[in-house]
Design an enzyme around this catalytic site. Sequence first.
Site, PDB file in Angstrom:
ATOM      1  CE1 TYR A  54      -4.444  -1.768   4.873  1.00  0.00           C
ATOM      2  CE2 TYR A  54      -3.026   0.209   4.661  1.00  0.00           C
ATOM      3  CZ  TYR A  54      -3.910  -0.878   4.071  1.00  0.00           C
ATOM      4  OH  TYR A  54      -4.139  -1.042   2.622  1.00  0.00           O
TER       5      TYR A  54
ATOM      6  CB  SER B 229      -0.881   0.043   1.156  1.00  0.00           C
ATOM      7  OG  SER B 229      -1.495   1.028   1.335  1.00  0.00           O
TER       8      SER B 229
HETATM    9  P1  NAD Z   1     -11.477  -6.341  -0.327  1.00  0.00           P
HETATM   10  O1  NAD Z   1     -12.002  -6.060   0.927  1.00  0.00           O
HETATM   11  O2  NAD Z   1     -12.205  -6.040  -1.480  1.00  0.00           O
HETATM   12  O3  NAD Z   1     -10.929  -7.611  -0.208  1.00  0.00           O
HETATM   13  C1  NAD Z   1     -10.250  -8.188   0.796  1.00  0.00           C
HETATM   14  C2  NAD Z   1     -10.071  -9.631   0.346  1.00  0.00           C
HETATM   15  O4  NAD Z   1      -9.440 -10.325   1.622  1.00  0.00           O
HETATM   16  C3  NAD Z   1     -11.576 -10.503   0.460  1.00  0.00           C
HETATM   17  O5  NAD Z   1     -11.490 -11.469  -0.552  1.00  0.00           O
HETATM   18  C4  NAD Z   1     -11.688 -10.898   1.519  1.00  0.00           C
HETATM   19  O6  NAD Z   1     -12.851 -12.069   1.788  1.00  0.00           O
HETATM   20  C5  NAD Z   1     -10.248 -11.341   2.079  1.00  0.00           C
HETATM   21  N1  NAD Z   1     -10.083 -11.400   3.435  1.00  0.00           N
HETATM   22  C6  NAD Z   1     -10.366 -10.638   4.678  1.00  0.00           C
HETATM   23  N2  NAD Z   1      -9.967 -11.178   5.738  1.00  0.00           N
HETATM   24  C7  NAD Z   1      -9.484 -12.482   5.626  1.00  0.00           C
HETATM   25  C8  NAD Z   1      -8.902 -13.519   6.319  1.00  0.00           C
HETATM   26  N3  NAD Z   1      -8.759 -13.326   7.690  1.00  0.00           N
HETATM   27  N4  NAD Z   1      -8.596 -14.711   5.768  1.00  0.00           N
HETATM   28  C9  NAD Z   1      -8.481 -14.551   4.450  1.00  0.00           C
HETATM   29  N5  NAD Z   1      -9.141 -13.859   3.357  1.00  0.00           N
HETATM   30  C10 NAD Z   1      -9.686 -12.609   4.093  1.00  0.00           C
HETATM   31  O7  NAD Z   1     -10.047  -5.262  -0.176  1.00  0.00           O
HETATM   32  P2  NAD Z   1      -9.427  -4.698  -1.266  1.00  0.00           P
HETATM   33  O8  NAD Z   1      -9.318  -3.321  -1.420  1.00  0.00           O
HETATM   34  O9  NAD Z   1      -9.234  -5.516  -2.543  1.00  0.00           O
HETATM   35  O10 NAD Z   1      -7.711  -4.877  -0.655  1.00  0.00           O
HETATM   36  C11 NAD Z   1      -6.928  -5.921  -1.008  1.00  0.00           C
HETATM   37  C12 NAD Z   1      -5.465  -5.734  -0.759  1.00  0.00           C
HETATM   38  O11 NAD Z   1      -5.280  -4.590  -1.196  1.00  0.00           O
HETATM   39  C13 NAD Z   1      -5.238  -5.509   0.846  1.00  0.00           C
HETATM   40  O12 NAD Z   1      -4.041  -5.996   1.448  1.00  0.00           O
HETATM   41  C14 NAD Z   1      -5.296  -3.976   1.123  1.00  0.00           C
HETATM   42  O13 NAD Z   1      -4.448  -3.540   2.050  1.00  0.00           O
HETATM   43  C15 NAD Z   1      -4.619  -3.510  -0.069  1.00  0.00           C
HETATM   44  N6  NAD Z   1      -4.722  -2.272  -0.679  1.00  0.00           N
HETATM   45  C16 NAD Z   1      -6.148  -1.781  -0.920  1.00  0.00           C
HETATM   46  C17 NAD Z   1      -6.166  -0.442  -1.444  1.00  0.00           C
HETATM   47  C18 NAD Z   1      -7.589   0.251  -1.573  1.00  0.00           C
HETATM   48  O14 NAD Z   1      -7.905   1.334  -1.853  1.00  0.00           O
HETATM   49  N7  NAD Z   1      -8.568  -0.662  -1.675  1.00  0.00           N
HETATM   50  C19 NAD Z   1      -5.298   0.608  -1.464  1.00  0.00           C
HETATM   51  C20 NAD Z   1      -3.848  -0.001  -0.984  1.00  0.00           C
HETATM   52  C21 NAD Z   1      -3.754  -1.266  -0.665  1.00  0.00           C
END
Ligand code: NAD
Length: 251
Positions: A146, A133
């Site tokens: 985080y 991130s």
């Molecule tokens: P999201 O909430 O859409 O997806 C998260 C996924 O993780 C889902 O499939 C969920 O079921 C799974 N998950 C959650 N808890 C879990 C657990 N205990 N065990 C197994 N699976 C689990 O989120 P996203 O926005 O797609 O984020 C995905 C990654 O990208 C994360 O690591 C997040 O920190 C990172 N990220 C997201 C953003 C953003 O703006 N959306 C920005 C930077 C980084």
Amino acid sequence: MFLAGKRALVTGSTSGIGLAIARALRAEGAEVVLNGFGAAEEIAALRDELGASHSAADLTDPAAIEAMMAAAGQVDILVNNAGMQHVAPVDEFPPAKWDQIIALNLSAAFHTMRLALPGMRARGWGRVINTASAHSLVASPFKSAYVAAKHGIAGLTKAAALEVAQHGVTVNAISPGYVWTPLVENQIPDTMTARGLTREQVINDVLLAKQPTKSFVQPEDVAALAVFLCREEARNVNGANWSMDGGWTAE
Ligand code: NAD
């Protein structure tokens, strides 16, 4: 179809960025193992769409990770993507929530890597891609767990990359800014109500305040970078933390 014959395990791939990465790797011919939570019928539909298997492992549990990795078998491409967020000041941060975020956003990647790297090294080819991130490089207030976990995974990425550098294996991180996922989109109506703002104000003055392009990263953009990191031309991209944040961390 340059990934035909390779197997990719993508954690947190029932939603958002992970799902986009799983789809993009599948489109290049990889066999996909999904992981993450969700409604049974939605996961069944994803399995059908991608011809994939699915592990419901809770990645905060090292024993569940070991079982998932054993069931997955040979993993050529490991994408550590599952993650969660909690927003609170340090002095009010629930200790259990701290432990959960460190376990999911950081330690889970250690466990999957320690189990997947020996096979990659033995076969002389592997790719590990960690979804970090912008918060692996800079902080925001109220996101201590985080930010700590994401800074941690940036370090884990570098250390592992050095260890496997001569074995045809690369380990890299991708660091998105705000990505347009259902998670982000679903925050908008509540934020409009809570702050008395229009949809446009929430998007531009709250969500995109730190993103100089004033536009969201798309999950498919992150997925395209993940696919590139799997290519032979990327074999010397190793230990990198590749920002895709519209310029956020350039300031
Ligand atoms: P999201 O909430 O859409 O997806 C998260 C996924 O993780 C889902 O499939 C969920 O079921 C799974 N998950 C959650 N808890 C879990 C657990 N205990 N065990 C197994 N699976 C689990 O989120 P996203 O926005 O797609 O984020 C995905 C990654 O990208 C994360 O690591 C997040 O920190 C990172 N990220 C997201 C953003 C953003 O703006 N959306 C920005 C930077 C980084």
